[in-house]
Write an enzyme that holds these catalytic residues in place. Structure first.
Site, PDB file in Angstrom:
ATOM      1  N   LEU A 113       0.824  -1.214   0.000  1.00  0.00           N
ATOM      2  CA  LEU A 113       0.000   0.000   0.000  1.00  0.00           C
ATOM      3  C   LEU A 113       0.862   1.269   0.000  1.00  0.00           C
ATOM      4  O   LEU A 113       1.695   1.453   0.878  1.00  0.00           O
ATOM      5  CB  LEU A 113      -0.912  -0.010   1.241  1.00  0.00           C
ATOM      6  N   ASP A 114       0.613   2.146  -0.959  1.00  0.00           N
ATOM      7  CA  ASP A 114       1.267   3.460  -1.032  1.00  0.00           C
ATOM      8  C   ASP A 114       2.782   3.369  -1.178  1.00  0.00           C
ATOM      9  O   ASP A 114       3.500   4.314  -0.844  1.00  0.00           O
ATOM     10  CB  ASP A 114       0.917   4.324   0.193  1.00  0.00           C
TER      11      ASP A 114
END
Lengths: 304, 304, 304, 304
Positions: free
Chosen positions: B247-248
């Site tokens: 994530l990210d």
């Protein structure tokens, strides 16, 4: 040789807009109806003319209130004690406020800490000489000697205090305290690159401004440009903040960034970032020295 | 009613500078003497005229090499297979390189995922209609229905695929795959606000671009504007990146920031940030759709 | 005293990324199929490795073509004459092109002209000492003496050439030519504030870079900050450009701006603008000294 | 068909921070000791709480004074007439000041003029629907019909008033006046591209905001992007200003720029500039609609 070089190449120029007969009043505390009128009345009663007024309330229904007022008054110095008295009387009438009042003709005294890198240090000294910063630079302290001659060429005392390897900095910090105590109103870490102990921060008891070479809270700690290259960011930045015991976690005063590309090396980022660092630090120092920055919890109110 | 509203209010305008008879060639691999000449010779032999050439080597002494070449050629479509053949022959003569060749007159097909917020979605649809983005929008998929009529007013299919609460998104993702497979060249998450499973990313097998509403790596995860307010930063930003399982953490394509002050609320930051998000995302989508972005490890080379 | 101060405080640091065994090749002229391949073949034949290649054509169908190529080669110095020969042979085979070839290990020689204001001058000298600018500063010439000691503290010759009032600058310009002829590859006007005659520009016959303290073409001529205040602009800027006979009309190399408000005085604008000026000028000087700027008609192609 | 499309796709969202029971007070005139206290006393007497206060004096020793105060008060509507009375009484006691007082719950009524280009128009309508602009859009007037359906899809009346070629616009302007008189508090020219007569401006008698597609005062008049390309600038910009009889010479409200390169065509500049135009115009409209902009001579004081 050193003696001769200590003769400054040029004296600081007087600022064209040097604030004679001006004072700055900072009021902060619990918001309540009537503060602006109360402060305005005291100043008006003394014939002071308000030059600028900035106000901020983080919640108009019972939050925290912040006001910065600059006023001018012929014969300011003589009138200040009485104005202070009247303000105290007014505040005691039901306001839960603190205030500070400062004669703007007296520049704040600063010590600058530096290491080997000269860009932030020289930028501050050069801006000071140009009359851009309303400060008096009391001394430069460094754990290295590279910048000594250059600092002295500005007519400013340079003190070399080595910072031995290892976590125990108590000997160096003791020397720092001896040099600083009573002599400075705030301290600037111009890429000093050493961690200050909580004890030192507490004993020094004046604000300390640091420049961190990244856009905080990204890339906390050492080597931020290498980390930025590794993550492949498209902007790099710098952050000026007040120093607290928690590394890189203190209230942020100012930040800025610059665009970079995949083609730039870590050395390029350092070079590009150095320009951002010195710009951000000089703004933070100017704003702090003009009482434009108010600390509140872990934030700053900046009336720039 | 819906049927009538599906009639687009206006058809996309043709781009004045639509690249007819132009192709883009991406070459990347191990750097070696002679690549530029070899590629140039093949193109020159076919009478192709180089319109633009960007080149980057992360280490001239044996690093990775990246080249983007746009060339024009009358009768491009007919000549492309032979050019591809010649390039392959040339590459096989000792270069450790891969290449892709694409006819620029064929826009890439895109699916846009959205949620309730319309700013990134509408900005892409509006730019597409203006002729600013060389893409073909195949469909919009949303887990909400708020934007359905507006999307259809652009003449674009809208599919509602609810995303039930809870970590298991497999039913929704199965529907997504059914809609997308074979129909799109890349996917854009225009503030979709749902995490995609690693399995979905793998099975989809086309690039996915996400817009994160902070300057990564600061404020990873949910609620970045609230976190930014809490930390007291003086700039807020947005980041367009390729989606990976982490994530990210995927390769960053583009970032930008905007200055904020202590006086701005979280709602203000969201409003200000929305402008940065849509600007950053539209640049990333344009660059990707023009093959200006090359992924390498966890970085991007952007020939903007 | 002056003699001692002439001893530089510190010698320029070697650049970490100093380009040994690298050369830059600029090719420009009429666009035609095969240029990239032809140049690439010559370099490849000599075993040169292309470090970076930038290319621009203002019209792929028969416009003007510009290419900047940096290549590395062991034993560059010995090979350069032969490479030059081969390039000339290649160019003579039907290309309508000119080229220049320069060994990047030899920094360009610069003279800086200054007046009383030190910000642009010192920024260049400081960046040079830091190793940021691949130049050799041959001399500083000023019509005032204020900066003499500081310049000499960098170890750089300072020459005072008064510029008497009135339009006839021929005596001063004769002295300038005597100092400069044969000694410099380009000249930088670091807020020199004097107009150069067309005759001087012609006789000097090297590029001259000026920094104008506004965003050209707004506020041409004297007093741009006062004019900006009067017009009430919300951004002020600076422009680095090549000097031509037409005042403030030469090809623009670089520009930048900074946001200002109604509350800032002309003195504030000057202070804020000084930061933009020195940043813009230093970028222009760096790009010029690395042969990144190509003049074409009244424009520049900047491969930054 | 048109009737159905006139049904707005979505109603404007209520602003989370809609200012109920808040009013804005603008005071300007000759600076004098005691203004802040006098205004503060009146507000305090009525139990009003000051939400924000901005103050500016262009010369503390007898210049012009400007103050913007936002205050909140339960039961504001009922109290406003009395507050206005008290302020007038106070002002008459020797202050040479004018003031305006406005209930912030009543949005200002706006007419937007547009031509064929939709980017500024749609951006305003979309921001309005999002609840970002405290305005009520009374109507859109255009000399073309291209945007009619889209405007009506927002639920906003669209009027087509052709503007025949030639300098005499009196017939069209008569229609404009008929539509606007009594119905609007200000007018926005969203790339209207027609010059308004001095007579129309005078008869309309409400502020008119224009967006000019260059960084004024550079590139006044028609075709600024072509002129910018011709001059070879490295930044292009946009300017929002109040319209006066003198074309492109009115007081500037807001400006911004974006970086461009030699490689961008005039069409590229137009596309890049369109983003700057809509951002600058929307800021100007928001600030004006919140009474943050005060005109003074040919300048603006912007309390942003």
């Amino acid at each position: 040789m050193t003696l001769i070089q200590q003769a400054p190449l040029a004296a600081p120029r007087p600022r064209d807009d040097s604030p004679r007969d001006q004072a700055v009043l900072i009021v902060h505390g619990a918001d309540r109806t009537g503060i602006v009128a109360a402060v305005g009345s005291v100043l008006s009663k003394h014939g002071a003319n308000i030059v600028s007024l900035d106000q901020y309330s983080d919640n108009p229904h019972g939050g925290a209130f912040f006001q910065r007022t600059v006023f001018s008054l012929d014969g300011l110095k003589a009138a200040l004690p009485e104005i202070e008295n009247d303000l105290r009387t007014e505040m005691d009438r039901g306001f839960d406020l603190e205030f500070t009042l400062r004669d703007l003709s007296k520049p704040q005294r600063v010590a600058i800490f530096a290491s080997k890198e000269d860009h932030c240090l020289l930028d501050l000294l050069w801006r000071h000489r140009r009359g851009e910063l309303p400060i008096s630079v009391s001394m430069v302290i460094s754990n290295h000697t590279e910048t000594a001659d250059e600092v002295r060429s500005f007519g400013i005392p340079f003190f070399h205090v080595p910072s031995p390897a290892g976590p125990d900095k108590s000997a160096a910090e003791a020397q720092h305290l001896q040099l600083l105590r009573g002599n400075v109103d705030f301290v600037v870490l111009a890429r000093y690159m050493q961690i200050l102990s909580g004890r030192f921060i507490k004993e020094l008891a004046v604000p300390i401004i640091n420049i961190h070479h990244s856009f905080l809270p990204a890339f906390i700690g050492a080597g931020p440009y290498a980390k930025a290259k590794q993550r492949g960011v498209k902007l790099i930045g710098a952050t000026a903040h007040y120093v607290t015991e928690d590394l890189d976690e203190g209230p942020i005063i100012e930040q800025d960034v610059v665009r970079v590309t995949h083609a730039e090396t870590v050395a390029d980022l350092q070079r590009r970032g150095a320009d951002v660092e010195r710009a951000v630090l000089s703004r933070a120092v100017r704003w702090h020295s003009e009482d434009r920055v108010i600390r509140h919890d872990n934030h700053t109110i900046v009336f720039a």
